[in-house]
Design a protein around this motif. Structure first.
Motif, short mmCIF file in Angstrom:
data_model
loop_
_atom_site.label_atom_id
_atom_site.label_comp_id
_atom_site.label_asym_id
_atom_site.label_seq_id
_atom_site.Cartn_x
_atom_site.Cartn_y
_atom_site.Cartn_z
N GLN A 296 0.81 -1.22 0.00
CA GLN A 296 0.00 0.00 0.00
C GLN A 296 0.85 1.27 0.00
OE1 GLN A 296 -2.96 -0.65 3.25
NE2 GLN A 296 -4.40 -0.91 1.56
N THR A 297 1.84 1.32 -0.86
CA THR A 297 2.67 2.52 -0.99
C THR A 297 1.83 3.77 -1.18
OG1 THR A 297 4.56 1.33 -1.93
CG2 THR A 297 4.37 3.67 -2.45
N ASN A 298 0.93 3.73 -2.14
CA ASN A 298 0.12 4.90 -2.49
C ASN A 298 -0.84 5.28 -1.36
OD1 ASN A 298 -1.35 2.53 -2.87
ND2 ASN A 298 -1.68 2.87 -5.07
N TYR A 299 -1.54 4.29 -0.84
CA TYR A 299 -2.54 4.52 0.20
C TYR A 299 -1.89 5.01 1.50
CZ TYR A 299 -6.42 3.32 3.38
OH TYR A 299 -7.42 3.35 4.32
N ALA A 300 -0.81 4.34 1.91
CA ALA A 300 -0.13 4.72 3.14
C ALA A 300 0.43 6.14 3.04
CB ALA A 300 0.98 3.73 3.48
N ALA A 301 1.01 6.47 1.89
CA ALA A 301 1.56 7.81 1.70
C ALA A 301 0.47 8.86 1.78
CB ALA A 301 2.29 7.89 0.36
N ALA A 302 -0.67 8.60 1.14
CA ALA A 302 -1.78 9.55 1.17
C ALA A 302 -2.32 9.73 2.58
CB ALA A 302 -2.89 9.08 0.23
N LYS A 303 -2.50 8.63 3.28
CA LYS A 303 -3.08 8.72 4.62
C LYS A 303 -2.13 9.36 5.62
CE LYS A 303 -7.16 6.98 3.87
NZ LYS A 303 -8.33 7.89 3.90
N ALA A 304 -0.82 9.16 5.44
CA ALA A 304 0.14 9.86 6.29
C ALA A 304 0.10 11.36 6.00
CB ALA A 304 1.54 9.31 6.07
N GLY A 305 0.00 11.71 4.72
CA GLY A 305 -0.09 13.10 4.34
C GLY A 305 -1.32 13.79 4.90
N ILE A 306 -2.40 13.05 5.00
CA ILE A 306 -3.64 13.62 5.53
C ILE A 306 -3.47 14.03 6.99
CG2 ILE A 306 -5.98 12.94 6.27
CD1 ILE A 306 -6.19 11.49 3.51
N VAL A 307 -2.78 13.22 7.78
CA VAL A 307 -2.53 13.58 9.17
C VAL A 307 -1.65 14.82 9.24
CG1 VAL A 307 -1.54 12.84 11.37
CG2 VAL A 307 -2.86 11.23 10.01
N ALA A 308 -0.64 14.89 8.38
CA ALA A 308 0.23 16.07 8.36
C ALA A 308 -0.56 17.33 7.98
CB ALA A 308 1.38 15.85 7.38
N MET A 309 -1.48 17.19 7.04
CA MET A 309 -2.31 18.34 6.67
C MET A 309 -3.21 18.76 7.83
SD MET A 309 -3.19 17.95 2.58
CE MET A 309 -4.24 16.50 2.71
N ALA A 310 -3.75 17.79 8.57
CA ALA A 310 -4.62 18.13 9.70
C ALA A 310 -3.87 18.97 10.72
CB ALA A 310 -5.15 16.85 10.35
N ARG A 311 -2.62 18.60 11.01
CA ARG A 311 -1.85 19.35 12.00
C ARG A 311 -1.50 20.74 11.49
NH1 ARG A 311 1.52 13.86 12.96
NH2 ARG A 311 0.17 12.96 14.58
N THR A 312 -1.21 20.84 10.19
CA THR A 312 -0.89 22.13 9.60
C THR A 312 -2.10 23.04 9.57
OG1 THR A 312 0.83 21.11 8.22
CG2 THR A 312 -0.02 23.25 7.51
N TRP A 313 -3.23 22.50 9.13
CA TRP A 313 -4.44 23.32 9.02
C TRP A 313 -4.98 23.71 10.39
CZ3 TRP A 313 -6.88 19.59 4.90
CH2 TRP A 313 -6.17 19.71 3.70
N ALA A 314 -4.75 22.87 11.40
CA ALA A 314 -5.17 23.24 12.76
C ALA A 314 -4.47 24.53 13.18
CB ALA A 314 -4.85 22.12 13.74
N LEU A 315 -3.21 24.68 12.79
CA LEU A 315 -2.48 25.92 13.07
C LEU A 315 -3.04 27.09 12.27
CD1 LEU A 315 1.19 24.54 12.90
CD2 LEU A 315 0.00 25.28 14.97
N GLU A 316 -3.26 26.86 10.99
CA GLU A 316 -3.66 27.94 10.09
C GLU A 316 -5.08 28.43 10.33
OE1 GLU A 316 -0.79 26.63 6.32
OE2 GLU A 316 -2.94 26.28 6.23
N LEU A 317 -5.95 27.55 10.79
CA LEU A 317 -7.37 27.90 10.92
C LEU A 317 -7.81 28.17 12.36
CD1 LEU A 317 -8.78 25.31 8.35
CD2 LEU A 317 -8.61 27.79 8.05
N SER A 318 -6.88 28.14 13.30
CA SER A 318 -7.26 28.31 14.70
C SER A 318 -7.91 29.66 14.97
CB SER A 318 -6.04 28.14 15.61
OG SER A 318 -5.05 29.11 15.33
N ARG A 319 -7.42 30.71 14.33
CA ARG A 319 -8.00 32.04 14.56
C ARG A 319 -9.42 32.15 14.00
NH1 ARG A 319 -3.33 36.68 13.59
NH2 ARG A 319 -1.90 35.98 15.25
N SER A 320 -9.76 31.29 13.08
CA SER A 320 -11.12 31.28 12.52
C SER A 320 -12.03 30.32 13.27
CB SER A 320 -11.06 30.87 11.04
OG SER A 320 -10.28 31.78 10.30
N ASP A 321 -11.53 29.75 14.36
CA ASP A 321 -12.31 28.82 15.18
C ASP A 321 -12.77 27.60 14.38
OD1 ASP A 321 -13.34 28.03 17.65
OD2 ASP A 321 -15.31 28.92 17.27
#
Length: 292
Positions: free
Chosen positions: A146-171
């Protein structure tokens, strides 16, 4: 959880886990835009009083179509659940470019485009919101074939952490969910396929040890976490990767340095080799279930 007045989009919700998410959100009072690539979306939407959008996720056009549908039909958007996904499992040396690109497009790009469109709308509304991004144990630990699937799903967690920072001021809260449930997709995972097939063959529920030790249960077991994260009770919960399945609820640890060694003046290759025997390597891969 009272979700009355909230409007949600659930991608890939014509069947399986996505359908369970859409049904649970509607059961708790939310209006739901149901999305899938075929008419299963229309069937689910009719059953729960929602609205169907039949389209494959990945493109910015589909993402905007989903957000526009929520606003036009129900007046606003409060919750996005990015669940849509496909599998194209192959070992590395047999995986084609098309196998890789197709999975990345639906899972990773689809999560990005839908979340971007939803974030724009939620920020315009000014009343906050919740982005719930569906990841996988394969993204946390890797999984054979599952090279493709695992890479995508790992990326999704990284995006969640990044967007939590970026969108915090917007609640706007952003969290990744790491579900484990008996589905057609899960049956393709060698660690779980035989257990699910045996339960289907006998008509018996999954054993208690599977539900507890392996965290594998029904799609309904997972859906309640989605309801919680969509609710006002989860205000302030953001930037997390939360696992759920069967009887198990787990918080996944952020990647962190496990051991740190120092060498004055820096490390040579020989020095690294000489010290590697004191390092405790991490495990990898989804462990095979072991019956008690």
């Amino acid at each position: 959880m009272d979700l009355s007045g909230k409007v949600a989009i659930v991608t890939g919700s014509g069947r399986g886990l996505g359908r369970a998410y859409a049904e649970a959100l509607a059961r708790n009072g939310a209006k739901v835009v149901v999305n899938d690539v075929d008419h299963a979306a229309e069937e689910v939407a009719a059953q729960i009083g929602g609205h169907a959008v039949v389209a494959p996720v990945g493109s910015a056009e589909t993402a905007q179509l989903l957000v526009d549908a929520a606003v036009e039909k129900f007046g606003r958007l409060d919750v996005l659940v990015t669940n849509a996904g496909i599998l194209r499992d192959r070992v590395l040396w047999k995986m084609s470019d098309d196998d890789f690109d197709a999975v990345i497009n639906v899972h990773l790009r689809g999560t990005f485009t839908c979340a971007r469109a939803a974030a724009v709308r939620m920020r315009e509304q000014g009343t906050g919101g919740s982005l719930v991004l569906i990841s996988s144990p394969a993204g946390q630990r890797g999984n054979f074939g599952q090279t493709n699937y695992a890479a995508a799903k790992a990326g999704i967690v990284a995006m969640a952490r990044t967007w939590a920072l970026e969108l915090s001021r917007s609640d706007i809260a952003v969290n990744a969910v790491v579900p484990v449930a008996a589905t057609e997709m899960t049956k393709t995972i060698p660690a779980f396929g035989p257990l699910i097939e045996e339960a289907e063959r006998t008509g018996e529920p999954l054993p208690d040890w599977v539900r507890r030790d392996e965290g594998l249960g029904t799609v309904g077991d997972v859906a309640e976490l989605i309801v919680y994260l969509a609710s006002d009770a989860a205000k302030g919960v953001t930037g997390q990767a939360i696992g759920i399945g069967g009887d198990r609820l787990a918080l996944w640890r952020h990647p962190a340095e496990k051991q740190v060694l120092f060498a004055d003046g820096g490390w040579s290759a020989d020095a690294i080799a000489g010290q590697w025997d004191v390092v405790e390597p991490e495990t990898y891969g989804i462990p095979l279930p072991v019956a008690p």
